[in-house]
Design a protein around this motif. Structure first.
Motif, PDB file in Angstrom:
ATOM      1  N   PRO A 284       1.518  15.225   3.711  1.00  0.00           N
ATOM      2  CA  PRO A 284       0.564  14.192   3.298  1.00  0.00           C
ATOM      3  C   PRO A 284       0.621  13.962   1.786  1.00  0.00           C
ATOM      4  O   PRO A 284       0.794  14.897   1.013  1.00  0.00           O
TER       5      PRO A 284
ATOM      6  N   GLU B 235      -4.630  11.558  -1.900  1.00  0.00           N
ATOM      7  CA  GLU B 235      -5.270  10.259  -2.121  1.00  0.00           C
ATOM      8  C   GLU B 235      -5.225   9.850  -3.592  1.00  0.00           C
ATOM      9  O   GLU B 235      -4.999   8.684  -3.908  1.00  0.00           O
TER      10      GLU B 235
ATOM     11  N   ARG C 213      -1.906   8.333  -4.275  1.00  0.00           N
ATOM     12  CA  ARG C 213      -1.768   7.024  -3.624  1.00  0.00           C
ATOM     13  C   ARG C 213      -2.540   5.948  -4.377  1.00  0.00           C
ATOM     14  O   ARG C 213      -2.097   4.803  -4.472  1.00  0.00           O
TER      15      ARG C 213
ATOM     16  N   MET D 107       0.843   7.227   3.659  1.00  0.00           N
ATOM     17  CA  MET D 107      -0.051   8.373   3.837  1.00  0.00           C
ATOM     18  C   MET D 107       0.748   9.677   3.834  1.00  0.00           C
ATOM     19  O   MET D 107       0.249  10.707   3.427  1.00  0.00           O
TER      20      MET D 107
ATOM     21  N   HIS E  14       0.845  -1.186   0.000  1.00  0.00           N
ATOM     22  CA  HIS E  14       0.000   0.000   0.000  1.00  0.00           C
ATOM     23  C   HIS E  14       0.885   1.242   0.000  1.00  0.00           C
ATOM     24  O   HIS E  14       2.054   1.187   0.343  1.00  0.00           O
ATOM     25  N   SER E  15       0.300   2.344  -0.390  1.00  0.00           N
ATOM     26  CA  SER E  15       1.032   3.607  -0.423  1.00  0.00           C
ATOM     27  C   SER E  15       1.123   4.212   0.970  1.00  0.00           C
ATOM     28  O   SER E  15       0.274   3.961   1.821  1.00  0.00           O
TER      29      SER E  15
END
Length: 75
Positions: A44, A47, A50, A36, A33-34
């Motif tokens: 950050p 999204e 990601r 955060m 997973h990417s």
């Protein structure tokens, strides 16, 4: 009959193949997973980034800087 242009082309292709193999061998294992937050600056990671780039660990700015540094050192 092989001429010098064919020989030169084969040498270039061999060098490219070797460089790609080295790059693949040195590539980090992609995370499931990417992140955060950016690994470099702790900002950050959006999204959309990601989701589009699975396993991303850098924000767009830090990724660009990282790629420029890699390109500069690859010469």
């Amino acid at each position: 009959m092989v001429d010098i242009a064919d020989f030169a082309n084969d040498l270039v292709q061999e060098g490219l193949d070797r460089a790609l193999a080295d790059r693949r061998a040195k590539a980090p294992v992609v995370a499931a997973h990417s992140f955060m937050f950016c690994e470099c600056c702790d900002d950050p990671i959006p999204e959309a980034r990601r989701l589009a780039i699975r396993g991303c660990t850098f924000c767009v700015i830090c990724q660009g800087v990282n790629e420029l540094n890699e390109a500069r050192h690859a010469r």
